[in-house]
Design an enzyme around this catalytic site. Sequence first.
Site, PDB file in Angstrom:
ATOM      1  N   GLN A   1     -15.288 -43.033 -48.628  1.00 43.46           N
ATOM      2  CA  GLN A   1     -15.371 -41.663 -49.124  1.00 43.46           C
ATOM      3  C   GLN A   1     -14.107 -41.258 -49.885  1.00 43.46           C
ATOM      4  O   GLN A   1     -13.067 -41.908 -49.782  1.00 43.46           O
ATOM      5  CB  GLN A   1     -15.619 -40.697 -47.969  1.00 43.46           C
ATOM      6  CG  GLN A   1     -14.654 -40.834 -46.821  1.00 43.46           C
ATOM      7  CD  GLN A   1     -15.253 -40.444 -45.487  1.00 43.46           C
ATOM      8  OE1 GLN A   1     -16.186 -39.673 -45.399  1.00 43.46           O
ATOM      9  NE2 GLN A   1     -14.696 -40.979 -44.412  1.00 43.46           N
TER      10      GLN A   1
ATOM     11  N   ASP B   1     -19.435 -35.355 -33.940  1.00 42.08           N
ATOM     12  CA  ASP B   1     -18.613 -34.563 -34.859  1.00 42.08           C
ATOM     13  C   ASP B   1     -18.722 -35.207 -36.236  1.00 42.08           C
ATOM     14  O   ASP B   1     -17.772 -35.801 -36.747  1.00 42.08           O
ATOM     15  CB  ASP B   1     -17.173 -34.537 -34.360  1.00 42.08           C
ATOM     16  CG  ASP B   1     -16.263 -33.682 -35.229  1.00 42.08           C
ATOM     17  OD1 ASP B   1     -16.777 -32.972 -36.111  1.00 42.08           O
ATOM     18  OD2 ASP B   1     -15.031 -33.744 -35.033  1.00 42.08           O
ATOM     19  N   SER B   2     -19.892 -35.096 -36.827  1.00 39.08           N
ATOM     20  CA  SER B   2     -20.194 -35.817 -38.061  1.00 39.08           C
ATOM     21  C   SER B   2     -19.999 -34.940 -39.291  1.00 39.08           C
ATOM     22  O   SER B   2     -19.902 -33.713 -39.199  1.00 39.08           O
ATOM     23  CB  SER B   2     -21.646 -36.308 -38.027  1.00 39.08           C
ATOM     24  OG  SER B   2     -22.532 -35.201 -38.026  1.00 39.08           O
ATOM     25  N   THR B   3     -19.985 -35.589 -40.433  1.00 35.80           N
ATOM     26  CA  THR B   3     -20.081 -34.875 -41.691  1.00 35.80           C
ATOM     27  C   THR B   3     -21.521 -34.402 -41.862  1.00 35.80           C
ATOM     28  O   THR B   3     -22.379 -34.657 -41.009  1.00 35.80           O
ATOM     29  CB  THR B   3     -19.698 -35.792 -42.864  1.00 35.80           C
ATOM     30  OG1 THR B   3     -20.552 -36.945 -42.854  1.00 35.80           O
ATOM     31  CG2 THR B   3     -18.249 -36.251 -42.741  1.00 35.80           C
ATOM     32  N   ASP B   4     -21.819 -33.719 -42.949  1.00 32.29           N
ATOM     33  CA  ASP B   4     -23.197 -33.314 -43.219  1.00 32.29           C
ATOM     34  C   ASP B   4     -24.052 -34.546 -43.489  1.00 32.29           C
ATOM     35  O   ASP B   4     -23.523 -35.648 -43.738  1.00 32.29           O
ATOM     36  CB  ASP B   4     -23.224 -32.356 -44.414  1.00 32.29           C
ATOM     37  CG  ASP B   4     -22.619 -31.007 -44.064  1.00 32.29           C
ATOM     38  OD1 ASP B   4     -23.280 -30.245 -43.343  1.00 32.29           O
ATOM     39  OD2 ASP B   4     -21.482 -30.727 -44.494  1.00 32.29           O
TER      40      ASP B   4
ATOM     41  N   ASP C   1     -19.222 -48.246 -37.060  1.00 37.45           N
ATOM     42  CA  ASP C   1     -20.347 -47.365 -37.387  1.00 37.45           C
ATOM     43  C   ASP C   1     -20.884 -46.770 -36.084  1.00 37.45           C
ATOM     44  O   ASP C   1     -21.279 -47.501 -35.175  1.00 37.45           O
ATOM     45  CB  ASP C   1     -21.426 -48.188 -38.091  1.00 37.45           C
ATOM     46  CG  ASP C   1     -22.605 -47.360 -38.570  1.00 37.45           C
ATOM     47  OD1 ASP C   1     -22.816 -46.243 -38.051  1.00 37.45           O
ATOM     48  OD2 ASP C   1     -23.325 -47.833 -39.462  1.00 37.45           O
ATOM     49  N   GLY C   2     -20.908 -45.447 -35.980  1.00 29.79           N
ATOM     50  CA  GLY C   2     -21.388 -44.806 -34.766  1.00 29.79           C
ATOM     51  C   GLY C   2     -22.827 -45.152 -34.442  1.00 29.79           C
ATOM     52  O   GLY C   2     -23.199 -45.280 -33.265  1.00 29.79           O
TER      53      GLY C   2
ATOM     54  N   ASP D   1     -10.317 -36.515 -37.962  1.00 26.96           N
ATOM     55  CA  ASP D   1      -9.142 -35.640 -38.052  1.00 26.96           C
ATOM     56  C   ASP D   1      -8.460 -35.444 -36.707  1.00 26.96           C
ATOM     57  O   ASP D   1      -7.332 -34.958 -36.639  1.00 26.96           O
ATOM     58  CB  ASP D   1      -9.528 -34.278 -38.634  1.00 26.96           C
ATOM     59  CG  ASP D   1     -10.606 -33.571 -37.832  1.00 26.96           C
ATOM     60  OD1 ASP D   1     -10.309 -33.134 -36.700  1.00 26.96           O
ATOM     61  OD2 ASP D   1     -11.724 -33.434 -38.339  1.00 26.96           O
TER      62      ASP D   1
ATOM     63  N   GLU E   1     -15.038 -43.934 -35.083  1.00 30.00           N
ATOM     64  CA  GLU E   1     -14.865 -43.403 -36.442  1.00 30.00           C
ATOM     65  C   GLU E   1     -15.065 -44.534 -37.441  1.00 30.00           C
ATOM     66  O   GLU E   1     -14.487 -45.609 -37.278  1.00 30.00           O
ATOM     67  CB  GLU E   1     -13.463 -42.780 -36.579  1.00 30.00           C
ATOM     68  CG  GLU E   1     -13.021 -42.481 -37.987  1.00 30.00           C
ATOM     69  CD  GLU E   1     -13.917 -41.498 -38.709  1.00 30.00           C
ATOM     70  OE1 GLU E   1     -14.318 -41.805 -39.851  1.00 30.00           O
ATOM     71  OE2 GLU E   1     -14.221 -40.425 -38.142  1.00 30.00           O
TER      72      GLU E   1
END
Length: 284
Positions: free
Chosen positions: A31, A156-159, A138-139, A86, A106
């Site tokens: 990313q 606690d993921s991104t969109d 990879d979760g 983070d 993560e």
Amino acid sequence: MSDWFRETLHRDYESGLRIEEVLFEAKSEHQHLLLFRNATFGRVLTLDGVVQTTEADEFIYHEMLAHLPILAHGGVERVLIIGGGDGGMLEEVLKHRCVVQAVQVEIDASVVDFAKTHLRAICGQAYEDPRTELVIADGLKYVAETERRFDLIIVDSTDPIGPGEVLFTERFYADCKRCLSDGGILVTQNGVPFLQADELSQTLRFFRRLFADTACYLATVPTYAGGPMAFGWATDDTSLRSLPLETLQARFSGAGIATRYYTPAVHLGAFALPPYIAEMVSRP
């Protein structure tokens, strides 16, 4: 670069933050990462053009995804965090003395390295805590393969775009359930319902197929504009959402944690949904 960061996650709506200073920018294997300073929000972390967290209001999101399920459960010892590079979620979880192990999975090691260097106001010393186990993987694959069991899983993921997309599937949630101990809780971030109704409806539909008790709860996080933010809740212990206020107050007091958003009263009130969100949650 423009002196404004504009987030265009939603088709018909965009939001902006003034860039006072670009502090870091790089593209990792997974990313594009940008860190800039904003006069109101402090340091702002974005991934692939979407704001992930800010120094000023991260406490709201992290407190509600960590303290609420831990105090509802009452006996959490082992926690699995999917995402959250983070470190803010890990830092909140580790405030609980009852937690003996926190495993964070993560996908992008560079985000964790970045947080240790640039976001200590958010992650603190969480990555140095001996109870922390960091897994770069990879979760989706981790929950499908691990033999470990956890009292709490926090997604606690991104969109649901890019690397985070697979973390909103029924297969993933089913594997999360397999990793839960008896009476364990799964909580997820599910965006802003006013703008992301389908995301919330789909998650809760999958949850209902897998768990005895499912719901969502809300918190207002200024960074995530467009209305209150929704968090998914799933467990097979149907008693955990009906705890009396006095029980939550005793657990909160016993934990000895100072918070800026979470309280036992907020905990109970967060499950009270306005009709437009309640309809999304119950949509077949």
